[in-house]
Design a protein around this motif. Structure first.
Motif: not given
Length: 255
Positions: A185-186, A158-159, A171-172, A149-150
């Protein structure tokens, strides 16, 4: 976008499970249920059934011009890319690709260079990507996962964990919360996750990225976030020769 990987392939960080362990009534879905839920929310989605019980899915519904979604399959490498690269012309030239090459094709080529020739460590390759992005790569030949992720977090990612411990990336936010309960978590911005190697920050590759539990006033764990530990250094990030596969060696070595 959705990506679900069996725990044997992904080897997700245990910290993701902490909030769920603190809650006795926290429903979590199986990988198959999560994929079915994604398809029900996004009827136009395309689902890829990968080896070893892994899944990737993509929908173009509600896609924006600034955050387009794409998927490419090249040489048994599956890649979902969300976002855009500002230096795409430079990267095409660097990897010897045609003008029609998309962002997802470029990151697959970068991954192949790492896997087969390893001229740079992964943090340097991802650092060269200028833009707002998040991507997931799965190599079906080696059963390896690469997520990034940038640094500005310009694209949401999210994961979390499914009920069987599989790693879920999306990303949902709704999919993650319904499928993983509190075990989510993010995905930390500016970071790379490599199965078998763990999580690293590409601006601070010599420092560990730790999962930190977030507690309420009663001391109950209600969430977890990941941040760079600037007080703990990793001895080195090994560079691999052409005869080696970078994915077989952990890039992060704990002490």
């Amino acid at each position: 976008m959705l990506a679900v990987f069996a725990k044997e392939a992904a080897k997700p960080p245990e910290e993701l499970r902490l909030p769920a362990m603190a809650s006795n009534n926290d429903p979590m879905m199986t990988p198959e249920e999560i994929v079915d839920k994604f398809k029900s929310l996004w009827p136009d989605s395309t689902v890829y059934n990968l080896p070893h019980g892994n899944f990737m899915a993509l929908s173009h519904q509600h896609e924006t011009p600034t955050h387009p979604r794409s998927i490419v399959v090249l040489d048994d490498i599956f890649c979902i890319f969300v976002g855009a690269l500002a230096n795409i012309a430079e990267l095409r030239h660097h990897y010897g690709l045609q003008r029609q090459a998309t962002e997802s094709m470029i990151v697959v080529e970068a991954y192949k260079a790492l896997r087969d020739r390893a001229p740079y460590p992964p943090d340097q390759v991802v650092k060269d990507l200028d833009g707002k992005f998040a991507f997931t790569i799965f190599d079906a030949r080696t059963n390896n996962l690469f997520v990034a992720r940038d640094r500005d977090g310009g694209v949401n990612l999210e994961w979390g964990l499914a009920s069987d411990g599989s790693l879920v990336c999306s990303d949902d936010l709704q999919i993650i919360r319904e499928g993983c309960g509190k075990a989510c978590s993010h995905f930390p911005q500016g970071c790379i996750f490599i199965s078998g190697s763990g999580l690293t920050n590409f601006d601070h590759p010599l420092h560990k990225v730790r999962g930190i539990a977030h507690e309420d006033d009663s001391g109950n764990i209600i969430g977890v976030y990941f941040q760079v530990d600037l007080y703990t250094k990793i001895p080195s990030i090994p560079r691999r020769g052409s005869a080696s596969n970078w994915a077989d060696t952990a890039m992060i070595k704990g002490e």
